[in-house]
Each structure stands twice: as structure tokens, then as C-alpha cells.
Design an enzyme around this catalytic site. Sequence first.
Site, mmCIF file in Angstrom:
data_model
loop_
_atom_site.group_PDB
_atom_site.id
_atom_site.type_symbol
_atom_site.label_atom_id
_atom_site.label_comp_id
_atom_site.label_asym_id
_atom_site.label_seq_id
_atom_site.Cartn_x
_atom_site.Cartn_y
_atom_site.Cartn_z
ATOM 1 N N GLY A 133 34.583 41.648 46.709
ATOM 2 C CA GLY A 133 35.204 41.574 45.396
ATOM 3 C C GLY A 133 36.632 41.070 45.454
ATOM 4 N N HIS A 134 37.486 41.643 44.625
ATOM 5 C CA HIS A 134 38.858 41.177 44.463
ATOM 6 C C HIS A 134 39.708 41.411 45.711
ATOM 7 C CE1 HIS A 134 42.308 39.883 42.169
ATOM 8 N NE2 HIS A 134 42.956 40.981 42.533
ATOM 9 N N PHE A 135 39.478 42.481 46.420
ATOM 10 C CA PHE A 135 40.304 42.815 47.580
ATOM 11 C C PHE A 135 39.592 42.416 48.865
ATOM 12 C CE2 PHE A 135 41.623 45.596 44.123
ATOM 13 C CZ PHE A 135 42.966 45.273 44.065
ATOM 14 N N ASP B 80 34.327 38.809 42.813
ATOM 15 C CA ASP B 80 35.607 39.173 42.206
ATOM 16 C C ASP B 80 35.473 39.157 40.685
ATOM 17 O OD1 ASP B 80 38.227 39.300 41.231
ATOM 18 O OD2 ASP B 80 39.031 38.181 42.938
#
Length: 83
Positions: free
Chosen positions: A62-64, A36
Site C-alpha cells: 500500500g502507501h507505506f 496505495d
Amino acid sequence: MDLLGDYKSNVALYPMFQNYFRTHKPRLLAVWGKNDPCFLPGGAEAFRRDIPDAIIRFFDTGHFALETHAKEIAAVMRDFLAG
């Protein structure tokens, strides 16, 4: 978008959150994307300073994270809630 636009007011509350964590030691599960770019892995590990028994799980994403690892994250959450 409002939260992102005024994120500094959230950061200003961190000492209050940290005091709550140190005082009450709630069960805590942090599920994190190890790649992330917004919320770095150190942010997840920081929970252990206040809650040594915090469960921190990193996924290769990552972020999602829910978009790529929904089933795996759901399983971790079910196990945590059942415990």
C-alpha cells in the site's frame, strides 16, 4: 502535515513539472505500492506520458511501501542509480 494541508498548491505546479519532464526527459524511477489508496497506480503510469523511458515498478503493498518492501525497493534503487 503542511504539504497535505496545502496539497492544491502542489497540484497547481503539475504543468510546470510535466513541461520539464517533456523538455528534458530526465531518467526517472517511480516505485509504487500497487494497492496505495492515496496515490493510485495510474499516477505512476502517467510519468510515461512525458518520459516514455521512465521505469515504473509496482510492489504488492500500500502507501507505506518502504515499511513492507524496504530491501526490494532498495535493490531497485541501487540498480537504477548504477545504470
